[in-house]
Design a protein around this motif. Structure first.
Motif, short mmCIF file in Angstrom:
data_model
loop_
_atom_site.label_atom_id
_atom_site.label_comp_id
_atom_site.label_asym_id
_atom_site.label_seq_id
_atom_site.Cartn_x
_atom_site.Cartn_y
_atom_site.Cartn_z
N ARG A 3 -21.65 -43.06 -12.63
CA ARG A 3 -21.17 -41.68 -12.53
C ARG A 3 -22.03 -40.74 -13.37
O ARG A 3 -22.45 -39.69 -12.90
CB ARG A 3 -19.71 -41.57 -12.97
N TYR A 4 -22.32 -41.11 -14.61
CA TYR A 4 -23.01 -40.18 -15.50
C TYR A 4 -24.53 -40.33 -15.51
O TYR A 4 -25.24 -39.41 -15.90
CB TYR A 4 -22.44 -40.30 -16.93
N CYS A 5 -25.04 -41.47 -15.07
CA CYS A 5 -26.50 -41.65 -15.05
C CYS A 5 -27.09 -41.53 -13.65
O CYS A 5 -28.22 -41.08 -13.50
CB CYS A 5 -26.86 -43.02 -15.63
N LEU A 6 -26.33 -41.94 -12.66
CA LEU A 6 -26.86 -41.94 -11.31
C LEU A 6 -26.19 -40.91 -10.38
O LEU A 6 -26.62 -40.73 -9.26
CB LEU A 6 -26.75 -43.34 -10.70
N GLY A 7 -25.14 -40.28 -10.86
CA GLY A 7 -24.51 -39.19 -10.11
C GLY A 7 -23.56 -39.59 -9.01
O GLY A 7 -23.19 -38.77 -8.18
N PHE A 8 -23.11 -40.83 -8.98
CA PHE A 8 -22.10 -41.22 -7.99
C PHE A 8 -21.08 -42.14 -8.64
O PHE A 8 -21.32 -42.73 -9.68
CB PHE A 8 -22.73 -41.87 -6.76
N SER A 9 -19.93 -42.22 -8.01
CA SER A 9 -18.85 -43.04 -8.52
C SER A 9 -18.57 -44.18 -7.55
O SER A 9 -18.71 -44.02 -6.34
CB SER A 9 -17.60 -42.17 -8.68
N ILE A 10 -18.16 -45.31 -8.06
CA ILE A 10 -17.81 -46.47 -7.23
C ILE A 10 -16.30 -46.46 -7.04
O ILE A 10 -15.54 -46.84 -7.94
CB ILE A 10 -18.26 -47.78 -7.90
N ALA A 11 -15.88 -46.01 -5.86
CA ALA A 11 -14.44 -45.88 -5.59
C ALA A 11 -13.72 -47.23 -5.70
O ALA A 11 -12.61 -47.31 -6.24
CB ALA A 11 -14.21 -45.26 -4.22
N ALA A 12 -14.34 -48.27 -5.20
CA ALA A 12 -13.72 -49.60 -5.25
C ALA A 12 -13.51 -50.04 -6.70
O ALA A 12 -12.50 -50.66 -7.03
CB ALA A 12 -14.55 -50.61 -4.49
N ALA A 13 -14.46 -49.70 -7.59
CA ALA A 13 -14.32 -50.08 -9.00
C ALA A 13 -13.13 -49.40 -9.63
O ALA A 13 -12.40 -50.01 -10.42
CB ALA A 13 -15.60 -49.74 -9.76
N GLU A 14 -12.91 -48.13 -9.30
CA GLU A 14 -11.75 -47.41 -9.83
C GLU A 14 -10.46 -48.04 -9.35
O GLU A 14 -9.53 -48.24 -10.13
CB GLU A 14 -11.81 -45.94 -9.40
N GLU A 15 -10.39 -48.36 -8.07
CA GLU A 15 -9.16 -48.92 -7.51
C GLU A 15 -8.89 -50.31 -8.05
O GLU A 15 -7.77 -50.62 -8.47
CB GLU A 15 -9.25 -48.94 -5.98
N ILE A 16 -9.93 -51.14 -8.11
CA ILE A 16 -9.75 -52.49 -8.64
C ILE A 16 -9.35 -52.44 -10.11
O ILE A 16 -8.47 -53.19 -10.55
CB ILE A 16 -11.04 -53.33 -8.44
N SER A 17 -9.96 -51.56 -10.88
CA SER A 17 -9.62 -51.42 -12.30
C SER A 17 -8.18 -51.01 -12.49
O SER A 17 -7.49 -51.51 -13.38
CB SER A 17 -10.55 -50.42 -12.99
N THR A 18 -7.72 -50.10 -11.65
CA THR A 18 -6.32 -49.67 -11.71
C THR A 18 -5.39 -50.84 -11.42
O THR A 18 -4.41 -51.08 -12.14
CB THR A 18 -6.05 -48.52 -10.73
N PHE A 19 -5.69 -51.58 -10.37
CA PHE A 19 -4.86 -52.74 -10.02
C PHE A 19 -4.90 -53.79 -11.13
O PHE A 19 -3.87 -54.38 -11.48
CB PHE A 19 -5.31 -53.36 -8.70
#
Length: 181
Positions: A43-59
């Motif tokens: 997110r902060y170095c390459l300018g994109f977010s990994i949606a799956a990482a957010e969802e898996i982390s939440t779960f």
């Protein structure tokens, strides 16, 4: 010889349950750390977010909470109000804690029952990023509640006496809270 095989078998079951539970929670924490770290970097170095990482982390955070509850129970780390309990005579304290323990097990038993129903309702819907049935992450409700009941059953006598286990780190070092080298 046959008379004490049951306590030894229960002791082995208990130790195995705690060991496997700690291992699973540790692995989940490690995976969650890696996913969150990777997501922050992208997110902060390459300018994109990994949606799956957010969802898996939440779960994973939810699963860790449910699976770790039984371990917290054993160490006396669950939130409680002990002001009244601390003033009771020992026989009344044990009776009260036995009653509270049974009520807790009934509650978690109901959570297993209704959690299974909740899982079945979520099976027809998909998660946002992973596109898997919502019933899969919802399995944490009945699984976590059943695991908590199992911990409670195996630890019930010690729980009524407030005979807590020491955290693993304290067992390894020999120190208790507030003590130093």
């Amino acid at each position: 010889m046959g008379g004490d095989s049951h306590p030894r078998a229960l002791g082995r079951l208990d130790a195995t349950l705690v060991g496997v539970n700690r291992f699973c929670v540790g692995v989940m924490l490690g995976v969650m750390f890696v996913l969150v770290f990777a997501n922050v970097v992208t997110r902060y170095c390459l300018g994109f977010s990994i949606a799956a990482a957010e969802e898996i982390s939440t779960f994973l955070m939810i699963w860790i909470t449910y699976l770790g509850a039984g371990l917290a129970l054993r160490e006396g780390k669950l939130a409680s109000i002990d002001a009244i309990q601390d003033r009771l005579p020992s026989w009344l304290l044990k009776t009260l804690r036995s009653l509270l323990g049974l009520i807790s097990m009934v509650f978690f038993g109901l959570l297993v029952f209704y959690g299974i129903r909740f899982v079945s309702l979520g099976w027809s819907q998909e998660t946002f990023a992973l596109m898997i049935p919502r019933g899969i992450p919802y399995l944490v409700l009945p699984a976590g509640a059943m695991l908590f009941v199992l911990h409670f059953v195996l630890f019930f006598g010690r729980w009524t006496r407030r005979d807590w286990e020491r955290p693993q780190a304290q067992q390894d070092t020999g120190f208790t809270q507030g003590e130093g080298p």
